[in-house]
Design a protein around this motif. Sequence first.
Motif, PDB file in Angstrom:
ATOM      1  N   GLY A 156      -6.901  40.381  59.061  1.00 34.86           N
ATOM      2  CA  GLY A 156      -7.532  41.240  58.066  1.00 34.86           C
ATOM      3  C   GLY A 156      -8.907  40.794  57.643  1.00 34.86           C
ATOM      4  N   SER A 157      -9.411  39.705  58.202  1.00 33.37           N
ATOM      5  CA  SER A 157     -10.751  39.225  57.840  1.00 33.37           C
ATOM      6  C   SER A 157     -11.809  40.091  58.514  1.00 33.37           C
ATOM      7  N   VAL A 158     -12.947  40.275  57.823  1.00 35.40           N
ATOM      8  CA  VAL A 158     -14.027  41.145  58.288  1.00 35.40           C
ATOM      9  C   VAL A 158     -15.248  40.291  58.609  1.00 35.40           C
ATOM     10  N   LEU A 159     -15.887  40.619  59.739  1.00 36.81           N
ATOM     11  CA  LEU A 159     -17.127  39.959  60.135  1.00 36.81           C
ATOM     12  C   LEU A 159     -18.131  41.018  60.538  1.00 36.81           C
ATOM     13  N   ASP A 160     -19.316  40.951  59.960  1.00 40.62           N
ATOM     14  CA  ASP A 160     -20.430  41.804  60.366  1.00 40.62           C
ATOM     15  C   ASP A 160     -21.553  40.902  60.837  1.00 40.62           C
ATOM     16  N   THR A 161     -21.820  40.898  62.138  1.00 41.80           N
ATOM     17  CA  THR A 161     -22.793  39.962  62.694  1.00 41.80           C
ATOM     18  C   THR A 161     -24.224  40.302  62.295  1.00 41.80           C
ATOM     19  N   GLU A 162     -24.437  41.477  61.699  1.00 43.92           N
ATOM     20  CA  GLU A 162     -25.779  41.868  61.261  1.00 43.92           C
ATOM     21  C   GLU A 162     -25.977  41.667  59.753  1.00 43.92           C
ATOM     22  N   ASP A 163     -24.996  41.090  59.122  1.00 47.25           N
ATOM     23  CA  ASP A 163     -25.043  40.841  57.680  1.00 47.25           C
ATOM     24  C   ASP A 163     -24.984  39.321  57.470  1.00 47.25           C
ATOM     25  N   ALA A 188     -22.206  34.062  57.045  1.00 46.01           N
ATOM     26  CA  ALA A 188     -22.045  32.776  56.351  1.00 46.01           C
ATOM     27  C   ALA A 188     -20.628  32.604  55.835  1.00 46.01           C
ATOM     28  N   ALA A 189     -20.080  33.683  55.251  1.00 43.13           N
ATOM     29  CA  ALA A 189     -18.718  33.614  54.719  1.00 43.13           C
ATOM     30  C   ALA A 189     -17.716  33.402  55.840  1.00 43.13           C
ATOM     31  N   PHE A 190     -17.937  34.054  56.972  1.00 47.24           N
ATOM     32  CA  PHE A 190     -17.005  33.934  58.096  1.00 47.24           C
ATOM     33  C   PHE A 190     -17.080  32.537  58.709  1.00 47.24           C
ATOM     34  N   ARG A 191     -18.286  32.012  58.835  1.00 47.06           N
ATOM     35  CA  ARG A 191     -18.419  30.656  59.372  1.00 47.06           C
ATOM     36  C   ARG A 191     -17.658  29.658  58.501  1.00 47.06           C
ATOM     37  N   ASP A 192     -17.671  29.911  57.201  1.00 46.43           N
ATOM     38  CA  ASP A 192     -16.982  29.012  56.273  1.00 46.43           C
ATOM     39  C   ASP A 192     -15.470  29.189  56.360  1.00 46.43           C
ATOM     40  N   SER A 193     -15.013  30.434  56.383  1.00 49.00           N
ATOM     41  CA  SER A 193     -13.568  30.696  56.332  1.00 49.00           C
ATOM     42  C   SER A 193     -12.890  30.515  57.682  1.00 49.00           C
ATOM     43  N   HIS A 194     -13.641  30.666  58.781  1.00 48.04           N
ATOM     44  CA  HIS A 194     -13.035  30.616  60.118  1.00 48.04           C
ATOM     45  C   HIS A 194     -13.696  29.556  60.994  1.00 48.04           C
ATOM     46  N   ALA A 195     -14.102  28.468  60.384  1.00 45.28           N
ATOM     47  CA  ALA A 195     -14.746  27.399  61.147  1.00 45.28           C
ATOM     48  C   ALA A 195     -13.869  26.870  62.285  1.00 45.28           C
ATOM     49  N   PRO A 196     -12.559  26.634  62.065  1.00 43.00           N
ATOM     50  CA  PRO A 196     -11.728  26.153  63.180  1.00 43.00           C
ATOM     51  C   PRO A 196     -11.671  27.148  64.342  1.00 43.00           C
ATOM     52  N   LEU A 217     -17.519  33.770  77.881  1.00 46.69           N
ATOM     53  CA  LEU A 217     -17.470  32.310  77.798  1.00 46.69           C
ATOM     54  C   LEU A 217     -18.546  31.636  78.633  1.00 46.69           C
ATOM     55  N   VAL A 218     -19.060  32.312  79.637  1.00 44.22           N
ATOM     56  CA  VAL A 218     -20.100  31.707  80.471  1.00 44.22           C
ATOM     57  C   VAL A 218     -21.474  32.286  80.168  1.00 44.22           C
ATOM     58  N   ASP A 219     -21.527  33.458  79.532  1.00 43.61           N
ATOM     59  CA  ASP A 219     -22.817  34.071  79.215  1.00 43.61           C
ATOM     60  C   ASP A 219     -23.371  33.613  77.865  1.00 43.61           C
ATOM     61  N   HIS A 220     -22.504  33.101  76.979  1.00 42.71           N
ATOM     62  CA  HIS A 220     -22.927  32.784  75.613  1.00 42.71           C
ATOM     63  C   HIS A 220     -22.363  31.431  75.185  1.00 42.71           C
ATOM     64  N   ASP A 221     -23.117  30.732  74.338  1.00 39.61           N
ATOM     65  CA  ASP A 221     -22.607  29.492  73.767  1.00 39.61           C
ATOM     66  C   ASP A 221     -22.460  29.577  72.246  1.00 39.61           C
ATOM     67  N   GLU A 222     -23.080  30.570  71.612  1.00 37.94           N
ATOM     68  CA  GLU A 222     -22.915  30.798  70.179  1.00 37.94           C
ATOM     69  C   GLU A 222     -21.553  31.456  69.935  1.00 37.94           C
ATOM     70  N   PRO A 223     -20.674  30.815  69.145  1.00 33.88           N
ATOM     71  CA  PRO A 223     -19.312  31.330  68.968  1.00 33.88           C
ATOM     72  C   PRO A 223     -19.239  32.788  68.491  1.00 33.88           C
ATOM     73  N   LEU A 224     -20.165  33.207  67.623  1.00 39.26           N
ATOM     74  CA  LEU A 224     -20.131  34.597  67.155  1.00 39.26           C
ATOM     75  C   LEU A 224     -20.442  35.561  68.298  1.00 39.26           C
ATOM     76  N   ASP A 225     -21.378  35.176  69.170  1.00 39.09           N
ATOM     77  CA  ASP A 225     -21.673  36.019  70.330  1.00 39.09           C
ATOM     78  C   ASP A 225     -20.480  36.060  71.277  1.00 39.09           C
ATOM     79  N   ILE A 226     -19.839  34.923  71.441  1.00 47.44           N
ATOM     80  CA  ILE A 226     -18.641  34.892  72.285  1.00 47.44           C
ATOM     81  C   ILE A 226     -17.584  35.827  71.721  1.00 47.44           C
ATOM     82  N   LEU A 227     -17.376  35.753  70.421  1.00 47.72           N
ATOM     83  CA  LEU A 227     -16.341  36.577  69.782  1.00 47.72           C
ATOM     84  C   LEU A 227     -16.621  38.062  69.949  1.00 47.72           C
TER      85      LEU A 227
END
Length: 948
Positions: free
Chosen positions: A181-188, A193-201, A240-250
């Motif tokens: 149920g968590s929400v992520l907007d990569t353009e916000d 920032a909130a997602f990086r904090d809450s979903h760091a693992p 996984l091979v085109d990106h190394d930034e976790p948000l881009d991978i996701l």
Amino acid sequence: MNHPASTGRTALPAGFVSEVQRLIPEARRFDDPLSTLAFGTDASFYRLIPKLVVRVESEAEVVALLKLAQAEKVPVTFRAAGTSLSGQAVSDSVLIVLGDGWNDRDIRRKGDQIRLQPGVIGAQANAWLAPLGRKIGPDPASIATCKIGGIVANNASGMCCGTAQNSYNTLAGMRLILADGSVLDTEDASSVAAFRDSHAPLLEQLAELARDTRADTELATKIRHKYRLKNTTGLSLNALVDHDEPLDILTHLMVGSEGTLGFISAVTYNTVPEHPHKASALIVFPDVETCCRAVPVLKKQPVDAVELLDRRSLRSVEDKPGLPAWVKGLSDTACALLIESRAATQALLHEQLRQIRESLNGFAVEQEVDFSEDPVVYGQLWAIRKGTFPAVGAVRPTGTTVIIEDVTFPVEQLAEGVNRLLQLFEKHRYDEAIIFGHALEGNLHFVFTQGFEDPVQVARYEAFMQDVAHLVAVEFGGSLKAEHGTGRNMAPFVELEWGADAYGLMWKIKRLLDPNGLLNPDVVLSEDPEIHLKNLKPMPAADEIVDKCIECGFCEPVCPSNGLTLTPRQRIVMWRDIQARRRAGSDTRELEQDYAYRGVDTCAATGLCALRCPVGINTGDLVRKLRSTSASHTRSANWLSGHFATALGGARAMLHFANGARLILGDRVLGKTSAVLTRASKGRVPAWTPAMPQPLHRLSLPKPGTDGRPRVVYLASCISRATGPAATDREQTPLIDKTRALLEKAGYQVVFPEGLNELCCGQPFTSKGYLEQGDRKRQQALDALLKASRGGLDPVYCDTSPCTLRLVQSLADERLDVHDPVRFIRTHLLDRLDIIPQSAPIAVHVTCSTQHLGEGPALLEIARRCAKTVIVPEGIQCCGFAGDKGFTTPELNANALRTLKDAVQHCEEGISTSRTCEIGLSQHGGIDYHSLVYLLDRVSRPRASGAA
């Protein structure tokens, strides 16, 4: 809930059900047998019956439902348009369907980017971008129906898209909801920032998977090789091979995940150019080998699409308009390429065509249609290509389904791949199968018909698919799914194609993002090796009118009852089920009672669905047939048809009474009282609204003169002979008078047929199921028109497009030339009038009948000559008034026009070509709608040379 949950299936947890009842209004929850079966169908050959269907209208509702599903361990599946072909959009648990609240867009940087919600239809996105010379990259064949949510979730591509312009490679941003149920907007930035904090693992685990994958040289090389081809088999490991930034991978993992990793709430595309100049050619080579050798050559040329059609494909469409007669005489080994090139300028296009022609000089050619820039010619060629799939579907035996498979061979091995597929068709006796596809990518579609009722047929299908899987994935190292998504169809073969390491990596991703396995289980990845053979969709005979339906759903966007009761696809699904139950001896009374309203009463029966249907099915024909079987007032229908003038007089009297009641009670009280009476009488008492017309007070019909002016026979429809404008309408001139004045302004002598008050096209009778009476009235009108037109010497003008359509359908007498308002204005009036366009913006509604008559573009062209600003409301195809449904079943009209008022709020007037449609449009648009002739009369004056 609407009805008790179906028996015989495991019930949903009580806590889940009660909480859903609290979260979602009853009108958007469905668990009755009719609704769950109707929604348990997508375009694939699988059927799962959901226990609960929920129509969601907001992101907050999706978040709440996902959190609830996790708490109660309830599987959920997301659905946009349901055009998917591999079983991605069906569920036996909870089906979450997009409602109306997912259609926002944000066009950025002059069209270079567009942000879209998942409910936007792909073609609508392109319509928004077209004035800017841009479009979205994906161009699936279903783009007029499929929605952005499905396009992204399946990584759909298409004829011109290739791999460079698919969703994966044109993704600029995403808003998503994960299983928890968590929400992520990569353009916000705050959301990130909130997602990086809450979903760091989670993000660290994705980064680690990517590092490990890139470190495994063999696996990384394989992934890069696989995505050199068109490939939608399994999850998008290229992330996984085109990106190394976790948000881009996701976000890139979400593309092509088919709802198994999360919900896509919005996507931002980098758009691509939509060049205005294009040309297409059909080149036929003597054999598959020569044809396929030309493909790598063309790949180096400035081509935008190269479509392959084998001899079987050409044979399936050889009688279609636009194909030359020589197609029937082609050799048995012939193979064709349909080639298109596009450019920003005509000069550049001509240079590109010269290059393409020169590149093919060394190849033997059996026949060809050379490059044409004529939209009619290249439109016919592409219509033929698009018609190959339905051509097989239309001739399949009743009870079978049509299957379209979607594989990729390395381009350099394309010829061998085609021939090996042909050998498999012969081995397994799929004699009707055809091959076509996107040759530049080595992407082939093959279409065949399959029955699933007989275990022997299922075994044949399984043996065939095993052979196909080994041929494509093992022998050629190709893709088992190029653009249709893995679904259930290929889930058991993902490991075969990818190998154990890559397959294990996909499961790691799935368990990381969906640890409880609740998002669309058994899609893309499944532990059941026979999932592709389970829940196969039956296609029982129902009625010859609809038995060829392939349940693709292309009809749904134009249906006015979509969102209210059933769509054409769902009507057919339910009628098939009812007929199958009847044959099995089951009690179908409850289902049929439900179907009477949702399937029959709320069908507008205007046949707009037939214009979208790949096999030309008019579901309205089925509905009219069902109405005819229950039409029990034959004596009344006979009396009315024989005393039509008296009946019209009665209609005027009713309008006089309603007008008097309005003066006494006022609009508000009369409206409320009328609504109650309409519901209580089940539609027998018409609903009154402020848009209700006043009665026509007088009907004066002048005798024809002999003054030498050209004559036009004017058939005034029964509605325009009975009604005038509404009391609140600023325009108080009746349609008959306005039309006559315009025709005379243009220099015509207006002639009315004898016995006009008794004439009717028959539509009011046929729409109620009284087919004999309707045909009788139609013929009576045609006879009168033939006489009035002096044996067809004079043109006939009919002021209402539905009546025109009724008269000209299957018209055997070629002497009669019957025009609707648009065609007559286009062909007879424009050259006789000078037009000064008005500044005030107008709204235009293109009626269903105008679309059937092929006059929609002309209506818009005339409107744009008459007004500087023309608004065509988005998403409104059929108004749902359907002659009198707006009076008897007003909820249908309201549903069809639920977005109209917002769309036309800046207009002072609306234009159409059907008086009854205009009643509903005026009510729900909040502006007065008139016939096109009112607008044209207002802005025109006689042209001296034309009058002479």
